[in-house]
Motif scaffolding. Structure first.
Motif, PDB file in Angstrom:
ATOM      1  N   THR A 216       0.832  -1.204   0.000  1.00  0.00           N
ATOM      2  CA  THR A 216       0.000   0.000   0.000  1.00  0.00           C
ATOM      3  C   THR A 216       0.865   1.252   0.000  1.00  0.00           C
ATOM      4  O   THR A 216       0.637   2.197  -0.763  1.00  0.00           O
ATOM      5  N   SER A 217       1.885   1.249   0.837  1.00  0.00           N
ATOM      6  CA  SER A 217       2.766   2.406   0.949  1.00  0.00           C
ATOM      7  C   SER A 217       3.545   2.657  -0.337  1.00  0.00           C
ATOM      8  O   SER A 217       3.615   3.792  -0.839  1.00  0.00           O
ATOM      9  N   GLU A 218       4.126   1.620  -0.892  1.00  0.00           N
ATOM     10  CA  GLU A 218       5.003   1.798  -2.054  1.00  0.00           C
ATOM     11  C   GLU A 218       4.229   2.016  -3.349  1.00  0.00           C
ATOM     12  O   GLU A 218       4.698   2.721  -4.248  1.00  0.00           O
ATOM     13  N   LEU A 219       3.044   1.426  -3.455  1.00  0.00           N
ATOM     14  CA  LEU A 219       2.241   1.605  -4.668  1.00  0.00           C
ATOM     15  C   LEU A 219       1.409   2.884  -4.631  1.00  0.00           C
ATOM     16  O   LEU A 219       0.910   3.340  -5.662  1.00  0.00           O
ATOM     17  N   ARG A 276      15.493  -6.040   1.639  1.00  0.00           N
ATOM     18  CA  ARG A 276      14.201  -5.869   2.310  1.00  0.00           C
ATOM     19  C   ARG A 276      13.080  -5.748   1.287  1.00  0.00           C
ATOM     20  O   ARG A 276      13.270  -5.256   0.175  1.00  0.00           O
ATOM     21  N   LEU A 277      11.896  -6.199   1.702  1.00  0.00           N
ATOM     22  CA  LEU A 277      10.761  -6.235   0.783  1.00  0.00           C
ATOM     23  C   LEU A 277      10.403  -4.848   0.273  1.00  0.00           C
ATOM     24  O   LEU A 277      10.088  -4.676  -0.906  1.00  0.00           O
ATOM     25  N   ARG A 278      10.470  -3.836   1.119  1.00  0.00           N
ATOM     26  CA  ARG A 278      10.059  -2.496   0.698  1.00  0.00           C
ATOM     27  C   ARG A 278      10.877  -2.020  -0.509  1.00  0.00           C
ATOM     28  O   ARG A 278      10.324  -1.538  -1.506  1.00  0.00           O
ATOM     29  N   GLU A 283      11.556  -1.487  -6.625  1.00  0.00           N
ATOM     30  CA  GLU A 283      12.334  -1.780  -7.820  1.00  0.00           C
ATOM     31  C   GLU A 283      11.606  -2.704  -8.802  1.00  0.00           C
ATOM     32  O   GLU A 283      11.747  -2.552 -10.020  1.00  0.00           O
ATOM     33  N   GLU A 284      10.846  -3.663  -8.285  1.00  0.00           N
ATOM     34  CA  GLU A 284      10.321  -4.735  -9.148  1.00  0.00           C
ATOM     35  C   GLU A 284       8.805  -4.704  -9.349  1.00  0.00           C
ATOM     36  O   GLU A 284       8.317  -5.196 -10.372  1.00  0.00           O
ATOM     37  N   VAL A 285       8.060  -4.166  -8.386  1.00  0.00           N
ATOM     38  CA  VAL A 285       6.611  -4.293  -8.442  1.00  0.00           C
ATOM     39  C   VAL A 285       5.935  -3.010  -8.917  1.00  0.00           C
ATOM     40  O   VAL A 285       4.978  -3.046  -9.687  1.00  0.00           O
ATOM     41  N   VAL A 286       6.447  -1.865  -8.482  1.00  0.00           N
ATOM     42  CA  VAL A 286       5.783  -0.605  -8.800  1.00  0.00           C
ATOM     43  C   VAL A 286       5.636  -0.431 -10.315  1.00  0.00           C
ATOM     44  O   VAL A 286       4.547  -0.096 -10.813  1.00  0.00           O
ATOM     45  N   GLY A 287       6.708  -0.655 -11.062  1.00  0.00           N
ATOM     46  CA  GLY A 287       6.635  -0.507 -12.505  1.00  0.00           C
ATOM     47  C   GLY A 287       5.684  -1.493 -13.147  1.00  0.00           C
ATOM     48  O   GLY A 287       4.926  -1.143 -14.070  1.00  0.00           O
ATOM     49  N   VAL A 289       3.049  -2.900 -11.820  1.00  0.00           N
ATOM     50  CA  VAL A 289       1.654  -2.644 -11.473  1.00  0.00           C
ATOM     51  C   VAL A 289       1.173  -1.310 -12.055  1.00  0.00           C
ATOM     52  O   VAL A 289       0.068  -1.213 -12.594  1.00  0.00           O
ATOM     53  N   LEU A 290       2.011  -0.289 -11.955  1.00  0.00           N
ATOM     54  CA  LEU A 290       1.588   1.059 -12.356  1.00  0.00           C
ATOM     55  C   LEU A 290       2.007   1.427 -13.772  1.00  0.00           C
ATOM     56  O   LEU A 290       1.642   2.490 -14.281  1.00  0.00           O
ATOM     57  N   GLY A 291       2.811   0.551 -14.415  1.00  0.00           N
ATOM     58  CA  GLY A 291       3.224   0.806 -15.777  1.00  0.00           C
ATOM     59  C   GLY A 291       4.252   1.898 -15.924  1.00  0.00           C
ATOM     60  O   GLY A 291       4.342   2.556 -16.970  1.00  0.00           O
ATOM     61  N   ARG A 292       5.068   2.081 -14.902  1.00  0.00           N
ATOM     62  CA  ARG A 292       6.094   3.134 -14.969  1.00  0.00           C
ATOM     63  C   ARG A 292       7.373   2.597 -15.593  1.00  0.00           C
ATOM     64  O   ARG A 292       7.684   1.434 -15.476  1.00  0.00           O
TER      65      ARG A 292
END
Length: 292
Positions: A216-219, A276-278, A283-287, A289-292
């Motif tokens: 939730t925080s990172e996305l 760490r997961l955060r 590095e791996e999930v935000v792009g 999921v959000l298409g960045r």
């Protein structure tokens, strides 16, 4: 020292290959498809075509090998445990016929139970088979891969993850790169011998609720983690096209480690890794999921 590894394009193998190359090793990569190896790597590695479930191919590909990093390949299957058994037969044949004296095996937390942990039962059987050979072997008992989150990108976009595990039960979460680092150091270290179990626990134990908070925080959008029934999870796996036995085996990896399961290896400085997961999510999930 001639080092070979299977699944060189996998979550761990991708990193391990490059680590060995940077260490000055020319690894032998066992793959079903020679063309799957990145072009940039080809001048630094040797490649042998081998299906891990074909004993003859594995034996032929590993002649002259001193140390082997082995992964039981997880594939969509009507009978995953039979696939693991065939892969184990290929591994045993290669070690026996080619005199391979050292193996590092990518296992999992839960394999110590030996039975009742779904797909992990196949890894447990490989551990037992390797132990019977009397060689130098290290079993890497790995925690839950961070990269499993990428299997649910669509769910993350919808702001929802599901699990059959208690939301407040902490468990080991680990980055595949950290597993590769432990694997590389173990392969290159000539000081150990006999049978070893090396847990790879990641930096900290996390609950599913904490994972949801990090996402939730990172996305920058809410991700709710819901606990669902075993039947509901099984129905979802089958609806996604997973064969029945495969769905049962995947579900069993979670249900087999409920009800007070405690890993055989305690968390220590030896088992604790750094990523760490955060940071990994950024590095791996935000792009993804959000298409960045």
């Amino acid at each position: 020292m001639r080092i070979a590894l299977t699944t060189p394009n996998g979550n761990v193998g991708h990193h391990l290959t490059r680590m060995l190359v940077r260490a000055g090793i020319r690894p032998l990569l066992l793959t079903r498809n020679h063309d799957s190896i990145d072009a940039e790597l080809r001048e630094y590695v040797d490649v042998a075509q081998a299906d891990s479930q074909d004993a003859a191919q594995v034996v032929a590909a590993t002649r002259g090998v001193d140390a082997l990093y082995w992964v039981d390949p997880s594939v969509m299957s009507e009978d995953p445990l039979a696939d693991y058994a065939r892969a184990t037969d290929g591994l045993v044949a290669a070690v026996t016929e080619n005199g391979i004296e050292r193996v590092v095996f990518q296992s999992s937390i839960g394999a110590e139970k030996r039975h009742g942990v779904g797909e992990i039962d196949g890894l447990a059987a490989t551990e037992v088979a390797l132990d019977a050979l009397g060689i130098d072997v290290t079993h890497l008992r790995c925690g839950y891969f961070f990269s499993n989150l990428l299997l649910g990108v669509d769910a993350l976009r919808a702001g929802r993850l599901t699990t059959v595990l208690p939301l407040d039960a902490p468990m080991a979460w680990v980055a595949p790169r950290d597993i590769a680092e432990v694997a590389a150091l173990t392969l290159l270290n000539r000081e150990w011998s006999g049978r070893r179990v090396q847990a790879v626990h990641g930096p900290e134990d996390l609950t599913w609720s904490e994972v949801g908070e990090i996402l939730t925080s990172e996305l920058g959008r809410e991700v709710v983690v819901d606990r669902v029934s075993d039947a509901s999870m099984l129905e979802g796996l089958r609806a996604a096209g997973m064969p029945g036995a495969m769905a049962d085996a995947v579900l069993g990896m979670s249900t087999g480690m409920r009800e007070g399961f405690v890993p055989e290896q305690e968390r220590t400085v030896v088992t604790t890794t750094e990523t760490r997961l955060r940071g990994w999510v950024w590095e791996e999930v935000v792009g993804a999921v959000l298409g960045r």
